[in-house]
Design a protein around this motif. Structure first.
Motif, PDB file in Angstrom:
ATOM      1  N   LEU A  26       0.832  -1.209   0.000  1.00 43.64           N
ATOM      2  CA  LEU A  26       0.000   0.000   0.000  1.00 43.64           C
ATOM      3  C   LEU A  26       0.866   1.258   0.000  1.00 43.64           C
ATOM      4  O   LEU A  26       0.566   2.227  -0.701  1.00 43.64           O
ATOM      5  N   THR A  27       1.943   1.228   0.768  1.00 40.48           N
ATOM      6  CA  THR A  27       2.864   2.371   0.818  1.00 40.48           C
ATOM      7  C   THR A  27       3.541   2.578  -0.530  1.00 40.48           C
ATOM      8  O   THR A  27       3.605   3.707  -1.035  1.00 40.48           O
ATOM      9  N   ALA A  28       4.039   1.493  -1.122  1.00 46.88           N
ATOM     10  CA  ALA A  28       4.696   1.604  -2.428  1.00 46.88           C
ATOM     11  C   ALA A  28       3.713   2.063  -3.498  1.00 46.88           C
ATOM     12  O   ALA A  28       4.041   2.932  -4.322  1.00 46.88           O
ATOM     13  N   GLY A  29       2.516   1.494  -3.486  1.00 51.69           N
ATOM     14  CA  GLY A  29       1.507   1.890  -4.468  1.00 51.69           C
ATOM     15  C   GLY A  29       1.145   3.359  -4.349  1.00 51.69           C
ATOM     16  O   GLY A  29       1.002   4.066  -5.353  1.00 51.69           O
ATOM     17  N   THR A  30       1.024   3.841  -3.122  1.00 52.39           N
ATOM     18  CA  THR A  30       0.738   5.259  -2.897  1.00 52.39           C
ATOM     19  C   THR A  30       1.888   6.118  -3.412  1.00 52.39           C
ATOM     20  O   THR A  30       1.668   7.159  -4.038  1.00 52.39           O
ATOM     21  N   GLY A  31       3.127   5.672  -3.163  1.00 57.50           N
ATOM     22  CA  GLY A  31       4.291   6.400  -3.674  1.00 57.50           C
ATOM     23  C   GLY A  31       4.306   6.484  -5.193  1.00 57.50           C
ATOM     24  O   GLY A  31       4.679   7.514  -5.766  1.00 57.50           O
ATOM     25  N   HIS A  32       3.872   5.394  -5.840  1.00 63.55           N
ATOM     26  CA  HIS A  32       3.800   5.396  -7.308  1.00 63.55           C
ATOM     27  C   HIS A  32       2.864   6.496  -7.807  1.00 63.55           C
ATOM     28  O   HIS A  32       3.097   7.082  -8.861  1.00 63.55           O
ATOM     29  N   LEU A  33       1.799   6.708  -7.080  1.00 63.39           N
ATOM     30  CA  LEU A  33       0.765   7.646  -7.536  1.00 63.39           C
ATOM     31  C   LEU A  33       0.998   9.075  -7.063  1.00 63.39           C
ATOM     32  O   LEU A  33       0.305   9.987  -7.527  1.00 63.39           O
ATOM     33  N   THR A  34       1.935   9.275  -6.146  1.00 62.72           N
ATOM     34  CA  THR A  34       2.102  10.612  -5.569  1.00 62.72           C
ATOM     35  C   THR A  34       3.555  11.077  -5.610  1.00 62.72           C
ATOM     36  O   THR A  34       4.073  11.382  -6.672  1.00 62.72           O
ATOM     37  N   THR A  35       4.201  11.091  -4.482  1.00 64.63           N
ATOM     38  CA  THR A  35       5.489  11.762  -4.311  1.00 64.63           C
ATOM     39  C   THR A  35       6.689  11.063  -4.919  1.00 64.63           C
ATOM     40  O   THR A  35       7.735  11.690  -5.076  1.00 64.63           O
ATOM     41  N   GLN A  36       6.588   9.784  -5.247  1.00 64.14           N
ATOM     42  CA  GLN A  36       7.752   9.053  -5.750  1.00 64.14           C
ATOM     43  C   GLN A  36       7.633   8.664  -7.225  1.00 64.14           C
ATOM     44  O   GLN A  36       8.369   7.792  -7.692  1.00 64.14           O
ATOM     45  N   ARG A  37       6.759   9.324  -7.942  1.00 60.43           N
ATOM     46  CA  ARG A  37       6.555   8.966  -9.350  1.00 60.43           C
ATOM     47  C   ARG A  37       7.851   9.042 -10.153  1.00 60.43           C
ATOM     48  O   ARG A  37       8.159   8.124 -10.920  1.00 60.43           O
ATOM     49  N   GLN A  38       8.616  10.103  -9.990  1.00 64.72           N
ATOM     50  CA  GLN A  38       9.862  10.230 -10.757  1.00 64.72           C
ATOM     51  C   GLN A  38      10.877   9.177 -10.341  1.00 64.72           C
ATOM     52  O   GLN A  38      11.591   8.644 -11.186  1.00 64.72           O
TER      53      GLN A  38
END
Length: 143
Positions: A26-38
């Motif tokens: 869930l944390t990784a998926g959220t990162g994909h969609l928000t602050t860690q996309r780049q």
């Protein structure tokens, strides 16, 4: 008709490990969609003929789905375990691509760090199979 895999009752340690893996997904998926996309775009292989941001967003949605399934679908944990293990295998070329192309992301700013990261993917596969009981269900079925 395919026989369903038997699922024995998981140990408390397996359940906690499954919950931790679910939270991590869930944390990784959220990162994909928000602050860690780049950061995640650095792991998309250059040879993949798709928009990097689209790949990151789609994989983020998939990771959110896996995280939710690990937490909310305990009766389907064996199936979820096999699917998540397959997902970890499918995304491994991205980790290899990051190493080969020398892309910095997630603090992996040296060849050594990126190489060491490659050895953690099998750990994730094993974690998915063990924590969900998928591995033991497969072994029980073979007996």
């Amino acid at each position: 008709m395919a026989r369903s895999l038997p699922a024995s009752r998981p140990s408390a340690l397996q359940t906690v490990a499954r919950w931790l893996l679910g939270a991590a997904m869930l944390t990784a998926g959220t990162g994909h969609l928000t602050t860690q996309r780049q950061e995640f775009q650095a792991q998309v292989p250059t040879w993949l003929p798709l928009d990097k941001d689209l790949v990151v967003l789609a994989s983020g949605v998939v990771e959110l789905g896996f995280g939710a399934a690990l937490l909310a679908l305990p009766r389907q944990r064996v199936t979820v375990g096999w699917l998540l293990a397959a997902f970890f295998v499918l995304i491994f070329p991205g980790n290899v691509s990051q190493y080969v192309s020398r892309q910095d992301a997630f603090g992996l700013n040296s060849d050594r760090a990126r190489l060491i990261r490659l050895f953690f993917q099998p750990v994730l596969v094993a974690w998915a199979l063990w924590s969900t009981g998928a591995w033991s269900a497969w072994r029980a079925r073979r007996r």
